[in-house]
Scaffold this active site. Structure first.
Site, short mmCIF file in Angstrom:
data_model
loop_
_atom_site.label_atom_id
_atom_site.label_comp_id
_atom_site.label_asym_id
_atom_site.label_seq_id
_atom_site.Cartn_x
_atom_site.Cartn_y
_atom_site.Cartn_z
N GLY A 168 0.59 -1.17 0.05
CA GLY A 168 0.03 -0.11 0.12
C GLY A 168 0.89 1.43 0.06
O GLY A 168 1.98 1.21 0.70
N GLY B 266 -0.79 4.33 -0.18
CA GLY B 266 -1.56 5.57 0.38
C GLY B 266 -1.06 6.54 1.40
O GLY B 266 0.19 6.44 1.46
N LEU B 267 -1.61 7.35 2.13
CA LEU B 267 -1.05 8.29 3.08
C LEU B 267 -0.24 7.51 4.14
O LEU B 267 1.10 7.73 4.22
CB LEU B 267 -2.04 8.81 3.87
CG LEU B 267 -2.70 10.21 2.91
CD1 LEU B 267 -3.68 10.71 3.89
CD2 LEU B 267 -1.46 10.91 2.38
N ALA B 268 -0.93 6.33 4.55
CA ALA B 268 -0.04 5.55 5.50
C ALA B 268 1.22 4.78 4.81
O ALA B 268 2.40 4.93 5.50
CB ALA B 268 -0.87 4.41 6.20
N HIS C 243 -21.06 7.90 6.21
CA HIS C 243 -20.91 9.27 5.85
C HIS C 243 -22.22 10.07 5.67
O HIS C 243 -23.14 9.61 4.73
CB HIS C 243 -19.89 9.70 4.85
CG HIS C 243 -19.43 11.10 4.99
ND1 HIS C 243 -20.01 12.05 4.58
CD2 HIS C 243 -18.07 11.46 5.25
CE1 HIS C 243 -19.31 13.14 4.58
NE2 HIS C 243 -18.31 12.72 5.17
N ARG D 35 -20.61 12.50 12.54
CA ARG D 35 -21.01 11.76 11.44
C ARG D 35 -22.27 10.67 11.70
O ARG D 35 -23.13 10.73 10.94
CB ARG D 35 -20.02 11.12 10.66
CG ARG D 35 -19.14 12.10 10.16
CD ARG D 35 -17.86 11.16 9.50
NE ARG D 35 -17.27 12.34 8.80
CZ ARG D 35 -15.99 12.43 8.07
NH1 ARG D 35 -15.53 11.02 8.24
NH2 ARG D 35 -15.65 13.40 7.61
N HIS E 280 -18.40 4.69 4.34
CA HIS E 280 -17.41 5.66 4.02
C HIS E 280 -16.12 5.12 4.36
O HIS E 280 -14.83 5.27 3.95
CB HIS E 280 -17.84 6.92 4.43
CG HIS E 280 -16.62 7.82 4.35
ND1 HIS E 280 -16.14 8.32 3.27
CD2 HIS E 280 -16.27 8.63 5.47
CE1 HIS E 280 -15.26 9.26 3.41
NE2 HIS E 280 -15.17 9.34 4.70
N GLU F 184 -5.93 3.22 7.68
CA GLU F 184 -7.26 2.55 7.60
C GLU F 184 -7.36 1.07 7.96
O GLU F 184 -8.17 0.61 8.58
CB GLU F 184 -8.29 3.09 6.56
CG GLU F 184 -9.68 2.83 6.89
CD GLU F 184 -10.50 3.53 5.59
OE1 GLU F 184 -9.96 4.04 4.66
OE2 GLU F 184 -11.59 2.98 5.65
N LEU G 176 -6.99 11.23 7.68
CA LEU G 176 -5.50 11.44 7.17
C LEU G 176 -4.52 11.65 8.06
O LEU G 176 -3.40 11.54 7.96
CB LEU G 176 -5.75 12.71 6.27
CG LEU G 176 -6.92 12.93 5.19
CD1 LEU G 176 -7.32 14.20 4.56
CD2 LEU G 176 -6.52 11.92 3.99
#
Ligand SMILES: Cc1cc2nc3c(=O)[nH]c(=O)nc-3n(C[C@H](O)[C@H](O)[C@H](O)COP(=O)(O)OP(=O)(O)OC[C@H]3O[C@@H](n4cnc5c(N)ncnc54)[C@H](O)[C@@H]3O)c2cc1C
Ligand code: SF4
Ligand code: FES
Lengths: 637, 254
Positions: free
Chosen positions: A40, A42-44, A266, A330, A401, A425, A441
């Site tokens: 992965g 992504g951000l992580a 969401h 939410r 979401h 996540e 994030l």
């Protein structure tokens, strides 16, 4: 088994600093001898791979898209939290910590959340240094806004594309390491198995999505940063390729799955327009800063929203939650929207929508300011619905979401399988039963930039580099298993497509395991899912072969995993006989419809151990204790 | 409420089919029936694929992921125009209400020397990553950086940088360019970082390395056709190309 999160003891304010001091280090000269697999980007994963590369480790990074820059983090719109207190409005590390614990409805570990709040400030600094173009005021200072569930302005943003800009920041750091030779990128490679040798994670088996080649990559440690699982609902705000596959394969190899029933719906997504729908589009909840949610007071009122006079509108969030109003968290906002629709007061096709109205804000600050704040969102809305939200309210409906649940990890982000770390996540760690806006994030980057670089050393320092190579029997077996599974999928040649099965599963999950769940619906789902899974393995049609680019085959594997995972999620929801955060059991609600927790019996993390498909998994518990925040009823009144 | 009633359209598609990079490719004809105007273009293709699978055919391979215009994965030339020619719109955001019953639609992959076709509509865009790797970053090591507010960025500069940073790396600019140049893509990153104080120190080295990488990775030269800007789904402006040229000149004379 009682699980231990291995959190540092003593005063929480210094817990991370003390813990870092206690962690073992890897000598700089030895770092390059250790190989780390990062699944992965992504951000992580992107932040993690870049930071580990900078430290000198030998990193191999994988993603299923054609480039690291396309991970689904790219789609995050609203912003990222940090406790900078730049606006001087009373924020602090303690307040961000407190808000996150409370927002998660007291189902997260205090120590992990404290660390997150503490490093949040470093994240902003790091991103600024990378050239992330955060919004600035005219004096050149960083701008902030407030976001769902917070009464302070602590959210940093880059127009409506914060996730994109943060990910491109991480991607740039990653690119620098690729150039430096510390990170090797493997795009279009999907992890399909975890290799475990003598109880420790030592590699992964991947399928090259272009050639179809199935092969093993070995390493000294494996890090999963593979995102969330809400595509189990079929329709969600996640990208089409997001899946539980990497996490699920690790689960089947021994990693515990924690709190799978905690999913976030969401509140502000564009309602479904028909049966052809393939995914749902989120509209950032930052819109709730300026948009007011309302439904007609009268049932079945199908006048044009602009023709409904003020006194015939129910601004239901402002009415029910006067202090948070449209910024209520939410889960609360989603359920409230569903309530309006269930009550027959929904708007748009099928009455599945509520209004999000900007007219008051436009009157107050002008259309230009609103355009500057949310221009791209209004544009996106118009492209999908053909409606101009500057002139009439947007229509919104809740959609799956985010997944708060994920693989169980201890304070070091290490799973119960030594050498297997899980970030972002994909793990369960900090959001409890509900995640606050702009904090995913933050978590992804915290895990990647500031946690894994320290904690992984503690494991590596105890291992000998290069202990397992691709000729190990476990590696061979893993490849054989993946190939056998693939062959089976290709040989069924049934009558139904993969998407049809996915749709059917999604329908079960949404109706029985969705926003409102009951013992009855859950038990029903537990009957339906295995039946659907059995049908899948008899009647799915996957064309083509394994030794080529085959998108149907990719999809079939992901849906097969969702068909197993969906059952675990349902089982977890059934066992958790309370309501908390995003997990709403209709049997357990306050007189006013709020979630009713049962702290006496359920104040724990539920982590499941895999025992075989069609076998009952075993539940392990990690008790949660609250020493710094008083365990209280969450109120947003 | 401007919700459309579903009156299905029937369309004729000519789709580029190619088994692999070294196989011959050709356009093949398909029918898309009863298409709803509220469907997205990719959802229309999904439907065609479902029918193909059921009748034992070979579904059309195409790249996509986020389906909301931000990941940059989708990449199709529709009726000769990358992303289909709606202003600021990726293929995945294109909706069928922009077509009429009976239309014939040509669907092809990005065609550029630097982007070999992998299968059907899927191409290999790793050459774009190579350009980023050559210099699309500031060399900020994790940790040990200054406070975010220690670096003041005037709002116009922040806005300018953000305009450039909106690039989604889709490659439509390359596909649209008669020379197959990636100048728009490259200039967007160069301009973003050259504008910000954080990117100043390495500005000269960055622009030289990235321009060199353009040549090394099979992209053509920019001869100011500006087809790129017209095709770009994010409205990236050719003014950034002018900026790149200025930065490049500055770097040469340093
Ligand atoms: C539409 C939307 C808007 C959002 N807005 C916000 C917001 O404003 N603020 C906020 O804080 N959060 C927001 N979120 C949540 C947040 O974006 C995500 O939780 C977060 O970005 C997840 O990051 P990640 O790195 O964990 O995973 P991802 O970014 O999903 O990355 C997963 C990575 O794993 C790879 N991968 C997955 N499976 C495999 C496999 N089997 N083999 C190989 N590779 C694999 C993928 O290729 C990808 O690189 C939003 C989410 C969505 C969907
Ligand atoms: S400049 Fe525009 S067309 Fe080119 S890659 Fe970026 S977004 Fe795509
Ligand atoms: S699929 Fe992501 S931009 Fe089109």
């Amino acid at each position: 088994m009682i699980l231990d999160g291995k959190c540092p003891k003593g005063p929480i304010q210094t817990s991370w600093d003390r813990h870092r001091f206690d962690l073992k280090l890897v000598n700089p000269a030895n770092k390059r001898k250790y190989k780390i697999i990062m699944v992965g980007t992504g951000l992580a994963g992107g932040a993690g791979a870049a930071s580990l590369g900078e430290l000198g480790y030998n990193v191999e990074a994988f993603c299923y898209q054609d480039s690291a820059r396309r991970a689904h983090s790219i789609a995050a719109q609203g912003g990222i939290n940090a406790a900078k207190n730049y606006p001087n409005d009373g924020d602090s590390i303690y307040r961000l910590f407190y808000d996150t614990i409370k927002g998660g409805d007291f189902r997260a570990r205090e120590a992990d959340v404290w660390r997150l709040a503490q490093v949040s400030n470093n994240i902003i600094d790091q991103c600024v240094a990378q050239g992330v173009p955060f919004a600035r005021d005219y004096a050149g200072y960083l701008d902030n806004r407030s976001f769902g569930g917070a009464q302070v302005s602590r959210t940093f943003f880059a127009r409506g594309q914060t996730g994109q800009q943060l990910l491109l920041g991480a991607y740039s750091a990653l690119s620098r390491q690729v150039n430096a030779g510390t990170v090797k990128m493997f795009p279009r490679c999907e992890m399909l198995d975890l290799v475990v040798v003598d109880g420790e994670a030592k590699g992964i088996t991947v399928r090259d999505l272009i050639t179809g080649e199935v092969r093993v990559h070995t390493a000294d440690a494996v890090v999963l940063a593979t995102g969330g699982y809400v595509n189990v609902f079929y329709l969600s705000t996640n990208a089409m390729g997001c899946s539980v596959t990497a996490a699920w394969k690790a689960h089947k190899k021994g990693a515990f799955f924690a709190n799978p029933c905690y999913t976030q719906i969401h509140p502000t997504c564009i309602p479904q327009s028909g049966d052809h729908q393939s995914k749902l589009t989120l509209m950032s909840e930052s819109l709730r800063n300026d948009g007011r949610c309302w439904a007609p007071k009268k049932k079945g009122d199908n006048r044009h929203p602009n023709d409904i006079p003020e006194e015939e509108r129910d601004y239901y969030l402002e009415r029910k939650y006067p202090s948070f109003g449209n910024l209520a968290p939410r889960d609360i906002a989603s359920r409230a929207a569903k309530e309006q629709c269930d009550d027959g007061r929904g708007v748009g096709p099928g009455g599945r929508g509520v209004n999000l109205d900007f007219s008051a804000a436009i009157k107050r600050v002008g259309e230009n300011t609103i355009r500057e704040r949310y221009g791209n969102l209004f544009e996106m809305y118009e492209k999908i619905t053909d409606e101009n939200a500057y002139k009439q309210p947007m229509r919104m409906y809740p959609a799956p979401h985010y997944s708060m649940g994920g693989l169980w990890v201890d304070y070091n982000c290490e799973s119960n399988v030594p050498g297997l770390f899980v970030l972002g996540e994909a793990n369960f760690s900090v959001h409890g039963a509900n995640r606050l806006g702009a904090s995913a994030l933050m978590q992804g980057l915290a895990d990647g930039y500031f946690v894994i670089p320290y904690t992984i050393a503690n494991y590596l320092a105890k291992t000998k580099p290069g202990a397992v190579t691709a000729d190990h029997p476990e590696c061979k077996k893993s490849v054989e298993d993946v190939l056998a599974n693939q062959k089976k999928l290709l040989s069924i040649n049934g009558k139904k497509t993969v998407s049809e099965f996915h749709r059917e599963l999604g329908k079960i999950m949404w109706e029985d395991v969705g926003m409102a769940r009951s013992e009855e619906t859950l038990k029903d789902a537990l009957k339906k899912i295995p039946v659907l899974r059995e049908e899948f393995w008899k009647n799915v049609k996957v064309t083509g072969s394994g030794a080529e680019l085959n998108q149907q085959l990719e999809n079939a594997g992901r849906v097969a995993d969702f068909l197993e995972f969906g059952e675990l999620m349902t089982r977890d929801a059934l066992h958790r006989n309370e309501s908390c955060g995003g997990h709403f059991r209709v049997e357990h609600q306050m007189p006013d419809g709020e979630a009713k927790r049962d702290d006496e019996n359920y104040c724990y993390v539920g982590a499941w151990e895999f025992k075989g498909v069609d076998k009952e998994p075993e539940l392990h518990k990690e008790p949660l204790t609250f020493e710094n925040v008083h365990l209280a009823v969450r109120s947003y009144k | 409420m401007s919700h459309h009633d579903s009156h299905g359209m029937n369309l004729v598609l000519h789709v580029w089919r190619q088994k692999g990079p070294n196989e011959p490719g050709k356009l093949e004809q398909y029918e898309a029936k009863n298409v709803s105007p509220d469907q997205s273009f990719l959802e229309m293709l999904d439907e065609v694929n479902e029918q193909l699978i059921k009748t034992g055919g070979d579904p059309i391979a195409f790249d996509h992921d986020c389906r909301e215009g931000i990941c940059g994965m989708c990449s199709q030339v529709i009726n000769g125009v990358p992303h289909g020619g709606q202003e600021r719109t990726t293929v995945c955001q294109l909706h069928m209400r922009n077509f009429k019953d009976g239309d014939t639609i040509y669907i092809e992959p990005w065609k550029a020397k630097a982007f070999p076709i992998q299968r059907d509509l899927i191409v290999d865009r790793t050459a774009l990553d190579k350009i980023s790797q050559a210099g699309g970053y500031t060399s900020a090591h994790t940790g040990g950086v200054a406070d975010g507010n220690a670096i003041l960025v005037p709002k116009p500069s922040a806005d300018y940088a953000m305009d450039a940073a909106e690039c989604i790396g889709c490659g439509a600019c390359v596909a649209a360019c008669p020379n197959g140049s990636a100048m728009l893509y490259t200039s967007a990153k160069v301009a973003q970082l050259a504008e910000l104080p954080q990117g100043q120190a390495e500005a000269a080295k960055r622009v030289c390395n990235m321009v060199d990488a353009l040549q090394e990775n099979g992209f053509g030269n920019c001869s100011n056709h500006y087809e790129c800007q017209a095709a770009c789904p994010k409205g990236i402006s050719v003014k950034f190309i002018a900026r790149l040229n200025r930065e490049y000149q500055k770097a040469l004379f340093k």
